[in-house]
Design a protein around this motif. Structure first.
Motif, short mmCIF file in Angstrom:
data_model
loop_
_atom_site.label_atom_id
_atom_site.label_comp_id
_atom_site.label_asym_id
_atom_site.label_seq_id
_atom_site.Cartn_x
_atom_site.Cartn_y
_atom_site.Cartn_z
N UNK A 185 0.83 -1.20 0.00
CA UNK A 185 0.00 0.00 0.00
C UNK A 185 0.86 1.26 0.00
N UNK A 186 1.99 1.22 0.73
CA UNK A 186 2.90 2.37 0.75
C UNK A 186 3.52 2.58 -0.63
N UNK A 187 3.83 1.48 -1.31
CA UNK A 187 4.42 1.60 -2.64
C UNK A 187 3.45 2.22 -3.63
N UNK A 188 2.16 1.93 -3.44
CA UNK A 188 1.14 2.47 -4.36
C UNK A 188 0.62 3.83 -3.90
N UNK A 189 1.04 4.29 -2.73
CA UNK A 189 0.59 5.58 -2.26
C UNK A 189 -0.81 5.58 -1.69
N UNK A 190 -1.29 4.46 -1.20
CA UNK A 190 -2.65 4.39 -0.65
C UNK A 190 -2.62 3.88 0.79
N UNK A 191 -1.53 4.15 1.47
CA UNK A 191 -1.40 3.65 2.84
C UNK A 191 -2.46 4.24 3.75
N UNK A 192 -2.87 5.52 3.49
CA UNK A 192 -3.85 6.16 4.37
C UNK A 192 -5.24 5.56 4.22
N UNK A 193 -5.45 4.74 3.18
CA UNK A 193 -6.77 4.13 2.97
C UNK A 193 -6.92 2.78 3.67
N UNK A 194 -5.85 2.31 4.27
CA UNK A 194 -5.91 1.03 4.97
C UNK A 194 -6.77 1.15 6.21
N UNK A 195 -7.54 0.11 6.45
CA UNK A 195 -8.35 0.04 7.68
C UNK A 195 -7.57 -0.77 8.69
N UNK A 196 -7.26 -0.17 9.81
CA UNK A 196 -6.48 -0.86 10.83
C UNK A 196 -7.36 -1.86 11.56
N UNK A 197 -6.80 -3.04 11.74
CA UNK A 197 -7.54 -4.10 12.40
C UNK A 197 -7.74 -3.78 13.87
N UNK A 198 -8.88 -4.22 14.39
CA UNK A 198 -9.16 -4.12 15.83
C UNK A 198 -9.32 -5.53 16.37
N UNK A 199 -8.86 -5.76 17.60
CA UNK A 199 -8.98 -7.12 18.16
C UNK A 199 -10.43 -7.56 18.19
N UNK A 200 -10.66 -8.78 17.86
CA UNK A 200 -12.01 -9.32 17.89
C UNK A 200 -11.96 -10.75 18.42
N UNK A 201 -13.11 -11.21 18.85
CA UNK A 201 -13.18 -12.57 19.37
C UNK A 201 -13.02 -13.56 18.23
N UNK A 202 -12.36 -14.69 18.49
CA UNK A 202 -12.22 -15.70 17.43
C UNK A 202 -13.58 -16.20 16.98
N UNK A 203 -13.68 -16.44 15.70
CA UNK A 203 -14.94 -16.90 15.14
C UNK A 203 -14.70 -18.21 14.40
N UNK A 204 -15.57 -19.18 14.69
CA UNK A 204 -15.42 -20.48 14.05
C UNK A 204 -15.77 -20.36 12.58
N UNK A 205 -14.93 -20.88 11.69
CA UNK A 205 -15.22 -20.78 10.25
C UNK A 205 -16.36 -21.70 9.85
N UNK A 206 -17.03 -21.34 8.77
CA UNK A 206 -18.05 -22.20 8.20
C UNK A 206 -17.35 -23.23 7.33
N UNK A 207 -17.41 -24.47 7.77
CA UNK A 207 -16.61 -25.49 7.09
C UNK A 207 -17.42 -26.34 6.13
N UNK A 208 -18.73 -26.23 6.14
CA UNK A 208 -19.52 -27.09 5.27
C UNK A 208 -20.85 -26.42 4.97
#
Length: 287
Positions: free
Chosen positions: A104-127
């Motif tokens: 993103x820094x190389x393309x000049x769009x670093x300011x458009x990144x959404x910073x992650x916030x901690x969240x509770x683990x979520x079980x994936x949908x496996x089937x």
């Protein structure tokens, strides 16, 4: 002796076949004679079926094959070799994040990144079953809400007639159904009928020509019909299913609603209309 050879590409006659020919030798002759015209695969990829049964080994005479018999030759799916164990470890989450930031820094769009916030683990949908469970839970919540709305509407109607506190119930119903909306008339039973009702799925009937093609291979009508229904009239997949499940105790039992929902998706009726989802527009069947 002379044999009739049938494949998904057509039929042909194989003459001058020795009575005591082995299955391996017969497969070699089939490939040599019909590789070009009927697309018969190499012997290792052939599956020879007689009277609805797959021939495994030994002489064809011992399997009951005689002069004038019809053999069905199918191509078996190749075995997939296990992928070699990866020696390079998978990147960590921080490494992935760093790579994204760098790009993103190389393309000049670093300011458009959404910073992650901690969240509770979520079980994936496996089937797909997980998605079906979620759908059933959502439908249950919708039906419960509709039932509550019906009770509020009934309470509003009876309260208005007696001069009681029905106005509050009507206001609550209006809040739930949208500002300015007119509450529906109460049902005769005192509870609102849910708009979405799960209906029986009626799949399309197998095409007569395809059904005849499978029964000509020696499979029973019930088995061929079920296989085509489970695989949406796709003959190669239907034949493979028959070869795997022909000896099952319930192989010729009618297709269950559970099996149909896995193929066509749940059928719903909205507002008293026709069933939705059981017309063959759903996902593919399991293999």
């Amino acid at each position: 002796m002379e044999l009739t050879v049938r494949t998904l590409r057509g039929s042909a006659l194989l003459d001058a076949v020795a009575d005591d020919i082995t299955l391996d030798s017969l497969k070699a002759r089939l490939h040599e004679a019909f590789a070009a015209s009927l697309n018969v695969p190499v012997p290792e990829r052939q599956s020879v079926v007689f009277a609805g049964r797959r021939l495994e080994h030994g002489s064809v005479k011992a399997a009951g094959v005689g002069a004038g018999a019809t053999l069905v030759v199918l191509e078996t799916a190749p075995l997939l070799s296990a992928a070699p164990h990866a020696s390079v470890p998978a990147p960590t989450a921080s490494e992935i994040r760093s790579a994204i930031v760098e790009e993103a820094r190389r393309r000049g769009i670093e300011d458009q990144l959404v910073h992650d916030t901690p969240s509770l683990p979520r079980a994936p949908l496996t089937a797909p079953h997980d998605l079906m469970d979620m759908d059933n839970q959502l439908m249950g919540l919708i039906e419960a809400l509709e039932g509550r709305l019906g009770q509020l509407r009934n309470a509003g109607g009876s309260g208005a007639a007696s001069g009681g506190s029905g106005g509050d119930a009507v206001a609550d119903a209006a809040t739930l159904t949208g500002a300015g909306a007119t509450p529906a008339a109460p049902a005769a039973t005192g509870l609102a009928e849910p708009e979405d009702l799960e209906q029986m799925i009626t799949p399309p009937e197998p095409e007569a020509e395809l059904l005849s093609q499978l029964t000509d291979m020696g499979f029973s009508n019930a088995l061929a019909r079920k296989a085509l229904m489970l695989h949406r009239n796709r003959v190669p997949e239907a034949v493979e299913w028959v070869l795997v499940h022909a000896e099952d105790a319930d192989a010729e039992e009618p297709v269950t609603q559970e099996q149909l929902r896995r193929i066509y998706g749940p059928a719903r009726r909205r507002g008293g209309g026709a069933p939705v989802g059981g017309d063959g527009a759903g996902g593919d069947p399991p293999g």
